[in-house]
Design an enzyme around this catalytic site. Structure first.
Site, short mmCIF file in Angstrom:
data_model
loop_
_atom_site.label_atom_id
_atom_site.label_comp_id
_atom_site.label_asym_id
_atom_site.label_seq_id
_atom_site.Cartn_x
_atom_site.Cartn_y
_atom_site.Cartn_z
N CYS A 49 -2.20 -0.54 7.64
CA CYS A 49 -1.24 0.71 7.44
C CYS A 49 -1.30 1.44 8.77
O CYS A 49 -0.35 2.18 9.01
CB CYS A 49 -2.05 1.49 6.20
SG CYS A 49 -1.61 0.58 4.63
N HIS B 201 1.01 -1.08 0.13
CA HIS B 201 -0.10 0.04 -0.22
C HIS B 201 0.99 1.05 0.16
O HIS B 201 2.20 1.11 0.47
CB HIS B 201 -1.00 0.05 1.32
CG HIS B 201 -1.86 -0.92 1.19
ND1 HIS B 201 -2.94 -0.91 2.11
CD2 HIS B 201 -2.13 -2.00 0.61
CE1 HIS B 201 -3.58 -2.07 1.89
NE2 HIS B 201 -3.29 -2.79 0.94
N GLU C 121 1.09 3.69 1.75
CA GLU C 121 1.53 4.31 3.23
C GLU C 121 2.66 3.31 3.66
O GLU C 121 3.72 3.95 4.13
CB GLU C 121 0.42 4.13 4.06
CG GLU C 121 -1.06 5.10 3.78
CD GLU C 121 -1.91 4.13 3.27
OE1 GLU C 121 -1.71 3.41 2.11
OE2 GLU C 121 -3.21 4.14 3.76
#
Length: 143
Positions: free
Chosen positions: A80, A47, A49
């Site tokens: 995250c 992801h 992040e």
């Protein structure tokens, strides 16, 4: 947030869900930036992040990002959010809320759990409309 939006647009152009993230130091200097790369890297943890936090930690030379802020176009998921807490990010700014998979204000609410050792200051709705528009256009094109 403009840099995070650029990363989100680039992710969408690669066929990834258009989410972008940027880590900024106390002086406002961009330390790391990333867009989603889960499909490209065949990695469910890739992801935006996570990638931005990993890169920032490498650049800073520490697993802790004390005094750093994270800007992300979509409310972080529980995975995250846990990484953000572990990295000790000072402030989290995000755009669109995520009623389905969010882990900050929705769903798991990671930072409010007793097991969370750190909770950043959270500011939501930053460039929310533009973030939402990118996501809606991406998913509309998929259907």
């Amino acid at each position: 947030m403009d840099v995070a939006l650029e990363e989100a647009r680039a992710a969408g152009a690669r066929g990834e869900v258009p989410v972008g993230a940027v880590v900024v130091d106390a002086g406002g200097v961009v330390v790391a930036q990333a867009g989603n790369r889960t499909r490209e890297l065949h990695d469910p943890t890739a992801h935006a992040e996570i990638l931005a936090v990993r890169d920032a930690c490498q650049r800073v030379g520490s697993e802790r990002l004390l005094g750093h802020d994270l800007y992300v176009t979509l409310e972080p998921c529980a995975m995250c959010a846990a990484a953000i807490a572990a990295a000790r990010i000072g402030r989290l700014y995000y755009g669109a809320s995520d009623p389905k998979s969010g882990g900050v204000a929705q769903g798991a609410r990671v930072f409010s759990h007793l097991q969370s050792h750190h909770a950043p200051e959270v500011f939501d709705g930053i460039s929310a409309q533009e973030s939402e528009t990118l996501l809606k256009a991406f998913f509309a094109a998929k259907r």
